[in-house]
Motif scaffolding. Sequence first.
Motif, PDB file in Angstrom:
ATOM      1  N   ASP A 213       0.842  -1.191   0.000  1.00  0.00           N
ATOM      2  CA  ASP A 213       0.000   0.000   0.000  1.00  0.00           C
ATOM      3  C   ASP A 213       0.884   1.250   0.000  1.00  0.00           C
ATOM      4  O   ASP A 213       2.112   1.183   0.140  1.00  0.00           O
ATOM      5  CB  ASP A 213      -0.992   0.000   1.163  1.00  0.00           C
ATOM      6  N   ALA A 214       0.249   2.409  -0.188  1.00  0.00           N
ATOM      7  CA  ALA A 214       0.989   3.653  -0.346  1.00  0.00           C
ATOM      8  C   ALA A 214       1.847   3.964   0.876  1.00  0.00           C
ATOM      9  O   ALA A 214       2.996   4.406   0.756  1.00  0.00           O
ATOM     10  CB  ALA A 214       0.018   4.801  -0.624  1.00  0.00           C
ATOM     11  N   ASP A 215       1.295   3.752   2.065  1.00  0.00           N
ATOM     12  CA  ASP A 215       2.039   4.073   3.274  1.00  0.00           C
ATOM     13  C   ASP A 215       3.279   3.202   3.407  1.00  0.00           C
ATOM     14  O   ASP A 215       4.360   3.686   3.776  1.00  0.00           O
ATOM     15  CB  ASP A 215       1.136   3.914   4.505  1.00  0.00           C
ATOM     16  N   ALA A 216       3.175   1.929   3.098  1.00  0.00           N
ATOM     17  CA  ALA A 216       4.318   1.031   3.205  1.00  0.00           C
ATOM     18  C   ALA A 216       5.415   1.410   2.216  1.00  0.00           C
ATOM     19  O   ALA A 216       6.615   1.401   2.550  1.00  0.00           O
ATOM     20  CB  ALA A 216       3.878  -0.415   2.973  1.00  0.00           C
ATOM     21  N   ILE A 217       5.030   1.752   0.992  1.00  0.00           N
ATOM     22  CA  ILE A 217       6.019   2.146  -0.012  1.00  0.00           C
ATOM     23  C   ILE A 217       6.750   3.407   0.426  1.00  0.00           C
ATOM     24  O   ILE A 217       7.988   3.497   0.352  1.00  0.00           O
ATOM     25  CB  ILE A 217       5.338   2.340  -1.371  1.00  0.00           C
ATOM     26  N   ASP A 218       6.008   4.383   0.915  1.00  0.00           N
ATOM     27  CA  ASP A 218       6.644   5.624   1.350  1.00  0.00           C
ATOM     28  C   ASP A 218       7.567   5.393   2.550  1.00  0.00           C
ATOM     29  O   ASP A 218       8.685   5.911   2.592  1.00  0.00           O
ATOM     30  CB  ASP A 218       5.574   6.650   1.711  1.00  0.00           C
ATOM     31  N   ARG A 219       7.100   4.611   3.523  1.00  0.00           N
ATOM     32  CA  ARG A 219       7.931   4.350   4.712  1.00  0.00           C
ATOM     33  C   ARG A 219       9.202   3.614   4.331  1.00  0.00           C
ATOM     34  O   ARG A 219      10.272   3.860   4.900  1.00  0.00           O
ATOM     35  CB  ARG A 219       7.141   3.560   5.753  1.00  0.00           C
ATOM     36  N   ALA A 220       9.127   2.736   3.340  1.00  0.00           N
ATOM     37  CA  ALA A 220      10.319   2.015   2.892  1.00  0.00           C
ATOM     38  C   ALA A 220      11.369   2.980   2.341  1.00  0.00           C
ATOM     39  O   ALA A 220      12.577   2.839   2.617  1.00  0.00           O
ATOM     40  CB  ALA A 220       9.936   0.987   1.828  1.00  0.00           C
ATOM     41  N   MET A 221      10.926   3.982   1.572  1.00  0.00           N
ATOM     42  CA  MET A 221      11.882   4.934   1.000  1.00  0.00           C
ATOM     43  C   MET A 221      12.391   5.924   2.048  1.00  0.00           C
ATOM     44  O   MET A 221      13.553   6.342   2.010  1.00  0.00           O
ATOM     45  CB  MET A 221      11.224   5.688  -0.170  1.00  0.00           C
ATOM     46  N   GLU A 222      11.524   6.266   2.988  1.00  0.00           N
ATOM     47  CA  GLU A 222      11.935   7.211   4.029  1.00  0.00           C
ATOM     48  C   GLU A 222      12.919   6.574   5.003  1.00  0.00           C
ATOM     49  O   GLU A 222      13.934   7.181   5.370  1.00  0.00           O
ATOM     50  CB  GLU A 222      10.701   7.713   4.781  1.00  0.00           C
ATOM     51  N   LEU A 223      12.639   5.335   5.410  1.00  0.00           N
ATOM     52  CA  LEU A 223      13.484   4.680   6.411  1.00  0.00           C
ATOM     53  C   LEU A 223      14.681   3.963   5.782  1.00  0.00           C
ATOM     54  O   LEU A 223      15.769   3.952   6.356  1.00  0.00           O
ATOM     55  CB  LEU A 223      12.653   3.682   7.223  1.00  0.00           C
ATOM     56  N   GLY A 224      14.456   3.374   4.616  1.00  0.00           N
ATOM     57  CA  GLY A 224      15.537   2.617   3.998  1.00  0.00           C
ATOM     58  C   GLY A 224      16.513   3.460   3.208  1.00  0.00           C
ATOM     59  O   GLY A 224      17.711   3.148   3.154  1.00  0.00           O
ATOM     60  N   TYR A 225      16.012   4.535   2.599  1.00  0.00           N
ATOM     61  CA  TYR A 225      16.871   5.370   1.749  1.00  0.00           C
ATOM     62  C   TYR A 225      16.989   6.808   2.250  1.00  0.00           C
ATOM     63  O   TYR A 225      17.584   7.644   1.583  1.00  0.00           O
ATOM     64  CB  TYR A 225      16.339   5.367   0.312  1.00  0.00           C
ATOM     65  N   ARG A 226      16.410   7.070   3.421  1.00  0.00           N
ATOM     66  CA  ARG A 226      16.501   8.378   4.065  1.00  0.00           C
ATOM     67  C   ARG A 226      15.905   9.505   3.221  1.00  0.00           C
ATOM     68  O   ARG A 226      16.341  10.651   3.295  1.00  0.00           O
ATOM     69  CB  ARG A 226      17.949   8.706   4.442  1.00  0.00           C
ATOM     70  N   HIS A 227      14.903   9.184   2.414  1.00  0.00           N
ATOM     71  CA  HIS A 227      14.164  10.242   1.735  1.00  0.00           C
ATOM     72  C   HIS A 227      13.318  10.979   2.777  1.00  0.00           C
ATOM     73  O   HIS A 227      12.630  10.330   3.580  1.00  0.00           O
ATOM     74  CB  HIS A 227      13.249   9.656   0.665  1.00  0.00           C
TER      75      HIS A 227
END
Length: 293
Positions: A213-227
Amino acid sequence: MTQTVIPCRVALVGGGRMGAGIAQVFATLGSVVVIAEAGDRRAAFDRVATGLRRAGERGKLGNLDVEDILARVTTVGAPTDLPSDFDLVVEAVPEDPALKADVLAAVDKTVDSQAVIASNTSSLSITELGAVLADPGRFLGMHFFNPVPASALVEIVRAPATADTVVTRAQGWVAALGKAEVVVNDSPGFATSRLGVCLGLEAIRMVEEGVADADAIDRAMELGYRHPMGPLRSTDLVGLDVRLAIAEHLAATLGPRFEPPKLLRDKVARGELGRKSGQGFFTWNTAMAGAPR
């Protein structure tokens, strides 16, 4: 070397979210600012006022008084109603090439020849837009980011005809605003929109395909790639309609890898445009300054 050239006289053509944000930051630095807005001039002024009051509430204005800053901001109707004596004129109307060309041609005939003319376009060709000017050498892209007061970056886009002195003046204004600049050559999508749209479209395809879902995709980029913000919240902030228009332009110029997903087209057709409509990939509480809920 760049020079700090604030205060100066600045005109904005287009008083929407971007135009009002650019007007706000220049007025805060001491510039005299005139907004040309063909629609609701009062709404354009109110956007600046609202942005300044929010900045004041957050302690971003220091000892500056909101009303003193607003006293430096006025509005007119058409670009042809602008005075002639500006240092910088920034076009910030919607991403419609014909509309932008008409606006720029009107500005070119109205303001003095020493004024720098810039477009805030996020993807359209600076070379093609500048072709309507008598002197394309005074024209360049100054791509501010939304929300303008909080964003650290301005992408300066130079066309082959853009004079070196014009780039230097733009760098000086960006530095005076306390922002950073990157200078790129004119190319479809420049650097930022090309990369940002590429990531955003793939994230939309992942939602469409049921990967997450949208929230999971965003959290992955924020936490994993520091976006600082995930690609789908960023799409909501920019506006799904704006992102669709940029993607269509890039698909036409760079090929099918930028073809917009059906999900994006469907959401725009339903009026789910992101924060500005209250619904995009997330639901937004517009009464709470755009906080998702």
